[in-house]
Design an enzyme around this catalytic site. Structure first.
Site, PDB file in Angstrom:
ATOM      1  N   ASP A  41       3.619 -42.955   3.052  1.00 39.19           N
ATOM      2  CA  ASP A  41       3.443 -41.446   2.901  1.00 39.19           C
ATOM      3  C   ASP A  41       3.605 -40.843   1.371  1.00 39.19           C
ATOM      4  OD1 ASP A  41       3.287 -41.390   5.767  1.00 39.19           O
ATOM      5  OD2 ASP A  41       5.451 -41.303   6.035  1.00 39.19           O
ATOM      6  N   GLU A 239      -2.602 -36.385  12.167  1.00 33.12           N
ATOM      7  CA  GLU A 239      -1.546 -35.882  11.445  1.00 33.12           C
ATOM      8  C   GLU A 239      -1.704 -35.817   9.973  1.00 33.12           C
ATOM      9  OE1 GLU A 239       1.857 -38.252  12.569  1.00 33.12           O
ATOM     10  OE2 GLU A 239       1.079 -40.152  11.758  1.00 33.12           O
TER      11      GLU A 239
END
Length: 348
Positions: A41, A239
């Site tokens: 991420d 997401e």
């Protein structure tokens, strides 16, 4: 250059003189060195005023990496070396993994949004930290930005700050319930000066321009209202939203499908665009992202498995896509340039 499929340059990535992009479906990431492994991420790359580049990523305490050229990376500690007990309501621990940091450097200051949760839970919180140096131990905890519960419509994870001129916006979400943005409540009463309606704008747009309302307060970095609007949704996972503006369009990037399963991960990166930051966003086929639309721009290929968790940034007039991908022993940092010549982003 090794690891960069179909691209010609005279020198290294950080200082390249571009000849011409040669497009290829699912290009390999730019070749990196040093501490580019173990990244998950990744944030956008933020450049401090002294020229140092910073990268933040999911880890206990939030990992910090630095680079002088965006090619060779060095571990630089963590944001919270003494833990983050204020997140324990959402993680169950005082020093847990903190997810998906989002970095913006503006007016000599780092703004770092991040989320705290546990896998599969909607009991989640998004937080803000600030620093003038970006170094370990220099960060101020600005506290909770927004929290969700098991009954909330959206899961408070994966925040992304967008600064559009003088306006600040925050988009986030959400795996099962789609992508949301904080917005001001719609004003329905007639404006006091009807001459401005000649601009053919909605009452909401009129009041925003008149009052210069921000969805996110620039002084606090937090929402001026908890009203939300849906930007994208689908039946399965979506997401990691990121919004940028390029030319006359806003582009919404998202990650689809399953992350965090090593070489079984099916993550992939999708995009839609709109002429309004609040949507509607459509994909290249014209399908609204709230109806499951999303143009695929990067997916599993060769040794690059499950690319996603992306961020996007621009420097020197060039856009870059930053993401993680899975390898046999973890996840690595991937970076590609983006070409917008067709009106749609294409990694190369």
């Amino acid at each position: 250059m090794k690891g960069l499929l179909g691209y010609c340059s005279f020198v290294a990535f950080g200082l390249s003189t571009v000849v011409a992009p040669v497009m290829s479906a699912n290009p390999n990431p730019i070749s990196l060195r040093g501490a580019y492994t173990g990244v998950h991420d990744p944030s956008a790359l933020c450049q401090r005023t002294d020229g140092t580049w910073f990268l933040f990523s999911t880890a206990v305490g939030i990992a910090i990496r630095t680079s002088k050229d965006r090619v060779t990376w060095t571990n630089a500690g963590v944001v919270w070396p003494n833990g983050a007990p204020w997140t324990s309501t959402y993680t169950g621990e005082n020093n847990a993994n903190l997810w998906a940091p989002d970095c913006t450097f503006r007016n000599g200051q780092f703004y770092l949004y991040y989320s705290a949760s546990t896998f599969g839970s909607r009991n989640s919180g998004m937080f803000l930290a600030r620093s003038t140096t970006g170094a370990q131990g220099s960060w101020t905890n600005d506290g909770l930005v927004y929290g969700s519960t098991t009954s909330s419509s959206y899961n408070a994870i994966d925040p992304n700050l967008i600064i559009d001129g003088s306006k600040w916006y925050l988009v986030f979400g959400s795996w099962s319930s789609g992508i949301a943005m904080f917005v001001q409540p719609i004003v329905t009463e007639s404006p006091p000066d009807t001459t401005l309606l000649a601009w053919s704008m909605s009452f909401e747009e009129y009041w925003e321009r008149l009052l210069m309302v921000n969805s996110i307060n620039p002084s606090t970095g937090k929402p001026s209202s908890t009203s939300l609007t849906k930007l994208a949704s689908r039946n399965n996972g979506i997401e990691a939203p990121v919004i940028i503006k390029n030319g006359s369009f806003y582009y919404l990037f998202t990650s689809w499908d399953k992350c965090c399963a090593g070489l079984s991960s099916t993550y992939n990166i999708r995009v839609g665009r709109s002429t309004n930051i609040k949507g509607p966003y459509v994909d290249q086929a014209g399908v609204n992202l709230t109806n499951g639309g999303g143009t695929l721009i990067l997916s599993t290929h060769g040794s690059v498995v499950g690319p996603g968790g992306q961020s996007v940034f621009q420097t020197g007039g060039v856009w870059y896509l930053v993401y993680h991908y899975y390898v046999s022993n973890g996840s690595n940092l991937g970076i590609n340039r983006l070409d917008f010549s067709s009106g749609w982003p294409s990694p190369y």
